[in-house]
Each structure stands twice: as structure tokens, then as C-alpha cells.
Scaffold this active site. Structure first.
Site, PDB file in Angstrom:
ATOM      1  N   CYS A 154       2.468  -3.958   5.706  1.00  0.00           N
ATOM      2  CA  CYS A 154       1.879  -3.470   6.950  1.00  0.00           C
ATOM      3  C   CYS A 154       1.498  -4.644   7.843  1.00  0.00           C
ATOM      4  O   CYS A 154       0.876  -5.599   7.377  1.00  0.00           O
ATOM      5  CB  CYS A 154       0.600  -2.682   6.671  1.00  0.00           C
ATOM      6  SG  CYS A 154       0.848  -1.153   5.794  1.00  0.00           S
TER       7      CYS A 154
ATOM      8  N   CYS B 292       0.811  -1.216   0.000  1.00  0.00           N
ATOM      9  CA  CYS B 292       0.000   0.000   0.000  1.00  0.00           C
ATOM     10  C   CYS B 292       0.845   1.267   0.000  1.00  0.00           C
ATOM     11  O   CYS B 292       0.311   2.370  -0.040  1.00  0.00           O
ATOM     12  CB  CYS B 292      -0.968   0.013   1.184  1.00  0.00           C
ATOM     13  SG  CYS B 292      -0.189   0.466   2.744  1.00  0.00           S
TER      14      CYS B 292
END
Lengths: 366, 291
Positions: free
Chosen positions: B265, B243
Site C-alpha cells: 500500500c 496487509c
């Protein structure tokens, strides 16, 4: 290419299905029934009841079946079940002097009122594999029977107590704490310690007791008496105003008689170690009484020698196998986040350390 | 097992009351470890029994529950705990940090800032920050009573003397409102700054050790350090490969046996939310739409 791990739910479901299949094993072999476990693996059932702190042979047998014979797992199942049960009363203390004994031995007196009763023991068996047991269905030769001796079976320590040869243990009237309803706070009194030891892991208590015999907190114990049998459980019914028997349970009780030199205030006297366990759990009750005695050093004015078995905080904090196994096995859970933090720290520390020293060929290669 | 045999959220009301009392006491004395009569739960000690008991005591039928482990909603133990409450409490569950009213977590604080009215429940293995310096509970309780934290400062100093910096990467000790030194549970020290001045209620449950502690909203929490060696929250020096987030905590994923790796993440809700909003990282599957 990695795209975020999904599928935890399906993996868990499939793992559970596989577990159920493995639990059943080869389906051409007859399934083990709960009554079979209860009757034929009775000592495993007893251990699960003792460490699970719930006297229910059928549930313990079910737990053993469900746990595929992993007794600590079975203890865990019982504990998790027991904690949800409502409490509708507290029995009056069971009277082990009135126990209907199956086994009662004393190592301190050759004979004594009530006699020595060996009962169903492995003690004098030769540990030779009995291949006859591998052949199923062989009828059992009848066991010789005798009429039960109805004479009372007094405690050996009560006999010693009459001559004040052993320390007195008057009832202080103090209500015992409840380990399952209050957090363990230290220092603990003896009642709380005994409660913790009674549900403690047999292996842990065995090893601690053994360590006292080998000199780590030596207590010179004699088995004054070991008795196994059924006691009545009586409950005071407020509406009736007296106690009625609501059931019966098998207990194993061990009382050790230990040397004590005496102190400035006390003449020489024997001291006591005590073990009481649900079901027939002989090894556990003897071990428990040795550890109990070792933990009493302070009250008896003895020295703390640093032995593990004398160390109340050490013993009580580590004796519970459900706690121990849970925490031990939790390191199987993911620790990516902590490990990543460590990885990053070690990389940085290494980079700094290598920058300070002369670049080695390996560092250069990196 | 018949699910009807159990009370809402598994624990009986008496037990919940006992836990709620401990929680109130903990909130009244931020950072202080309150002993409570921890129950055996149907999952093992060390697997979140403290957090589960705290969550059970906090849940109401209207709550929306999120459970994460290592920041992710789909790790096996998070799945197992979420299912437990779906089964025993029938509450709504979510993976969205913003939608949740109660979030049970292990080892992370969500990246999305929490808001007033939310409750963050931490699973705590060893609640005592001084435990590895002094194994005896009887001693460490006394040290807290007397505010005797010299041992901890000596340990941090020795780290600096030996390594040039404080060599604690997670479960980094903090001081709460200038009084109690507290273990923030094994969150990476990257998350420590989020503990302080947080609008949400933060509750910590240690089942095996029978301790509960808490941070009320907007509590001041300071990571221990020295003037010349200030605390520094750190993370892998990368951006998320899925992302592109540069400021989130990252997991390192080994992608082959030749040393290739990627960083993603650890907070899966944060990452998928960003990807849905069109953010892309170095290794995003550009051609595919992410639902």
C-alpha cells in the site's frame, strides 16, 4: 525482506549533521568569519543582496557562509528571511543623479561633465593568476589618493534629453506594483518588469542580453553610462513633515542608448534601456538594461521577431533562480506514485501492442 | 533561528488574511485558479510551498495535522513539512487519517474516506491543466474564461488514436461542476473518483505559480473521457503483500536484482491499520506481532 521504510526523521537529522561538518571543512584550517566574507568576497555578497532583494551585507555574508558558497542557496536564505520582515515605510525614490560615484563611465562620449572614473574595476587587469595572493599577509602598497571632485555628475541621458535626442520618460505618478506582495500578472508594465529583472538570476539575464547582441531581438545598445556608488535612502516621516536620510546604499546603474528609426508619429530619436541593481553588480546591470530594451518592442512599435528576450511572459516566468532551482530540484523528491501509475500504463500498452503483432522471441521469453 | 521570532504557523497574520481571501474566492468558484501573492517560504519552491502556505492559513492551535507524501507519513519531505509545523505552530500531529483535522498531501488522497470538517490540502506543482498544451498563461486564462477546452479533448482523442486509450496515468484532468477543467495535482488517476462528492474541503496550493483553487464539500468532479472510452481508475493488478488489501493503491518495491518485486500500500496509515486489525498479505511476517 522489505518492511515499510521508516527512519526518515533520523536520516534527515544525520544528513544535517553531516552537512554542518562538511560546511566547516578541515578543522585545522581557520574558520571563515562573516566579516571576512563581507569584506573579501564583496562581489558575491553584492550578488546575494541583489538577487535576494535585501540590502544587508552582513546577512548576505552569513547566508554565503551558511550556504557553503552556493550563491543561489544563499539568495534563497535571504529571500526566505526577507519575506518575514515587517514593512514600516516606503522610501522616497533614490536620486542616482546625486550618487557619490566610485565608478562612472560612458561609452558614448569621450569626456563629459563629471568625467570618466574607472574606479575599482577588473576591466583592464590581465587575467593572470596572481600567486602572490596565495601567500597570506603580504602588505598592500598604498593606493594613490586624490581629493574627491565635488562637481555634480549629471546623467548622460539627461544631456541627450535636453536636445530631445532621446525619448522622454516623464514621471506618470503611477505607483509601481510590488512583485513581492502581488502575484505577477501579465502583461506587466515596465516598472514591474524592471523589478523582476533587478532580482532575476544574473546568469539568465546575461545569456538573454547576449542573445540580443547576437541577433535574437537586436537592439543596438551603447552603454550611455554606467555608474556605481552610494546613494542616500530617504524616508518621509509623517510626524516631521519632511524626509530624513535613514541610510546609504551602493547601487549600480546602467543606461543604454539604443537606435530607433522613428515612426509615423515620432521623429528619429534614441531610446533607453535601464538597469539598476543593489550593490556593485556591473555585469547584471548592463545585461538588465539590454533585456529591458528588448522587452519594450511593443511600446516602441517594433516587430516581435520571436526572440526569447522580447518575450515578456517567457523572460519574467523563468528569471527567478529561487523559483527555478526549487522546481528543478524537486524532481529529486519521491515520485513513486506517479511513476507506478506510468509503469502500469506502459506495461498495459506494451502488452496490448505485443498481442497485436506476431509474438517475438523476446515477448515469448517474457 | 529563534522560533519565537515567527508568528503562529510562520506566516504573519496579514499574509494569512490574504491567503484566506484567496481560499474563500476559490471555494466560491470551484475549480477556478485564483492568483495569490505567494510568499517565499523557508523550503524550496516545488517542495510544497503552496500547500504549506494554505495549511498555515488554515491551521488553528486546536488542529491535528497529518502530512503525507506519496501516501506515506514517513517520506523525507513529509517529515520535513510536519516538523516545520510542529516547530512553528506547535500543533498536534498524527499519522491517522481519521484523527487529523488538516491533512497536507502530495500525490495521493488517503484510502480511508474523509469526513465532514476535515481539510485536505494538496501540493500542486503546475496548477494549469492546459499548460502542456499551451505554455502561455495569458492564453490559458483566456481559454478558461471562454470555456474553450477543445484542445484538451483533441489531446485525449489523439491518445486514443495512437495508444487505444487515454495515456495519462496521473494528474488526470477533471471537470468541476460542469464548468472549469482542473488539474487534480499529480495524484494517480486511481484517486480521481475520490475527488468527487467528497465530504471534506479540498484545497489546492501552488506556491511557485502563485495559484490557489478549491473544491468545496460534495462538489461534482468528473474525469474527462469519451462515451466509448470511459474513464477507468486503475492500479497495479495485485493485492498488498503486507496487509492483503485488494482495493488500495500500491507501490512496487524491487526486492532483489533478479526481477523479484512486491506490492505494498502506498498509504502507510491504511496499511498499518489493516495489519494491526489482523489482515495479512502474501509476504507478511506472520510470526511477528505488528505493534
Amino acid at each position: 525482506m522489505y518492511v515499510a521504510v521508516k527512519g526518515g526523521e533520523r536520516a534527515i537529522d544525520n544528513a544535517h549533521a553531516w552537512l554542518a561538518e562538511d560546511r566547516r571543512g578541515d578543522t585545522t584550517v581557520a574558520e571563515l568569519s562573516v566579516p571576512q566574507i563581507r569584506e573579501q568576497l564583496a562581489l558575491a555578497v553584492n550578488r546575494v543582496m541583489a538577487e535576494g532583494s535585501l540590502y544587508d551585507p552582513d546577512l548576505a555574508a552569513l547566508a554565503i557562509k551558511q550556504a557553503r558558497g552556493d550563491l543561489i542557496e544563499a539568495v534563497f536564505l535571504i529571500r526566505a528571511y526577507r519575506t518575514t520582515l515587517p514593512r514600516f515605510g516606503t522610501s522616497i525614490p533614490v536620486d542616482t543623479a546625486r550618487m557619490r560615484v566610485d565608478r562612472r563611465i560612458s561609452a558614448t562620449f569621450k569626456d563629459l561633465p563629471g568625467g570618466q572614473i574607472l574606479g575599482p574595476t577588473f576591466d583592464y587587469t590581465h587575467r593572470l593568476l596572481d600567486f602572490k595572493l596565495a601567500a597570506e599577509g603580504a602588505p598592500l602598497a598604498p593606493t594613490p589618493q586624490a581629493a574627491p571632485d565635488m562637481a555634480p555628475v549629471p546623467h548622460v541621458t539627461a544631456l541627450l534629453d535636453r536636445d530631445e535626442l532621446i525619448e522622454a520618460t516623464p514621471d506618470t505618478g503611477e505607483a509601481p506594483p510590488d512583485l513581492t506582495r502581488q502575484p505577477l500578472e501579465l502583461p506587466a508594465n515596465r516598472a514591474l518588469r524592471l523589478q523582476a529583472l533587478a532580482r532575476a538570476d544574473e546568469g539568465f539575464i546575461l545569456s538573454l542580453a547576449y542573445s540580443t547582441q547576437r541577433g535574437y531581438g537586436r537592439t543596438h545598445a551603447f552603454v550611455g553610462e554606467l555608474r556605481i556608488g552610494a546613494v542616500a535612502v530617504e524616508l518621509e516621516i509623517p510626524e516631521l513633515g519632511f524626509a530624513i536620510t535613514i541610510g546609504e546604499m551602493t547601487l549600480t546603474e546602467c543606461e543604454t542608448v539604443n537606435q530607433f528609426k522613428g515612426s509615423r508619429t515620432e521623429p528619429p530619436q534614441f531610446t533607453r534601456g535601464y538597469g539598476l541593481v543593489l550593490g556593485q553588480c556591473e555585469r547584471k546591470s548592463i545585461a538588465m538594461s539590454l533585456v529591458d530594451r528588448a522587452l519594450r518592442w511593443k511600446e516602441l512599435g517594433e516587430d516581435f521577431t520571436g526572440a526569447p528576450a522580447q518575450d515578456e511572459e517567457f523572460v519574467l516566468s523563468h528569471a527567478d533562480n529561487v523559483q527555478a532551482t526549487g522546481f528543478l530540484e524537486h524532481i529529486k523528491l519521491p515520485h513513486y506514485v506517479d511513476f507506478q501509475a506510468e509503469l502500469e500504463l506502459v506495461r498495459r500498452l506494451r502488452a496490448e501492442a505485443l498481442a497485436q503483432t506476431q509474438p517475438s522471441p523476446r515477448a515469448a521469453a517474457e | 533561528m529563534s522560533d519565537d521570532a515567527y508568528n503562529f504557523a510562520y506566516l504573519d497574520e496579514q499574509t494569512k488574511r490574504m491567503i484566506r481571501r484567496a481560499l474563500l474566492k476559490a471555494l466560491a468558484i470551484p475549480g477556478y485558479q485564483v492568483p495569490f501573492a505567494s510568499r517565499e517560504m523557508p523550503m524550496p519552491y516545488g517542495w510544497g510551498t503552496g500547500g504549506v502556505q494554505v495549511t498555515a492559513a488554515c491551521l488553528t492551535p486546536d488542529d491535528v495535522l497529518k502530512v503525507i507524501d506519496q501516501g506515506a507519513d514517513d517520506t523525507t519531505n513529509a517529515v520535513s513539512i510536519r516538523r516545520f509545523f510542529q516547530r512553528t505552530a506547535g500543533v498536534a500531529t498524527t499519522e491517522s487519517t481519521a484523527e487529523a483535522t488538516v491533512i497536507q498531501t502530495r500525490h495521493r488522497i488517503p484510502e480511508t474516506p474523509l469526513t465532514e470538517g476535515q481539510i485536505l490540502v494538496y501540493q500542486v506543482p503546475i496548477p494549469e491543466p492546459l499548460r502542456f498544451l499551451e505554455p502561455r498563461e495569458t492564453e490559458t486564462r483566456k481559454m478558461h474564461e471562454l470555456e474553450e477546452y477543445g484542445l484538451m479533448h483533441v489531446k485525449l482523442y489523439e491518445d486514443i488514436a495512437r495508444h487505444g486509450e487515454i495515456a495519462t496515468a496521473y494528474a488526470y484532468p477533471v471537470k468541476v461542476e460542469g464548468r472549469y477543467v482542473m488539474d487534480p495535482s499529480p495524484i494517480p488517476k486511481f484517486d480521481n473518483p475520490k475527488l468527487s462528492d467528497n465530504p471534506a474541503i479540498q484545497l489546492f496550493g501552488a506556491g511557485r505559480e502563485s495559484r490557489i483553487y478549491a473544491l468545496p464539500p460534495y462538489t461534482q468532479v468528473v474525469s474527462l473521457d469519451f462515451e466509448d472510452h470511459p474513464f477507468r481508475a486503475s492500479k497495479a493488478d495485485h493485492a498488498c503483500d503486507l496487509c492483503g488489501a485488494a482495493e488500495s493503491y500500491l507501490d512496487e518495491v524491487i526486492t532483489d536484482d533478479a526481477g523479484s518485486r512486491m506490492f505494498v500500500c502506498s498509504d502507510t496509515d491504511f496499511c498499518t491499520g489493516r495489519q494491526a486489525a489482523g489482515h495479512r498479505g502474501r509476504l507478511s511476517p506472520l510470526s511477528k506481532e505488528i505493534a
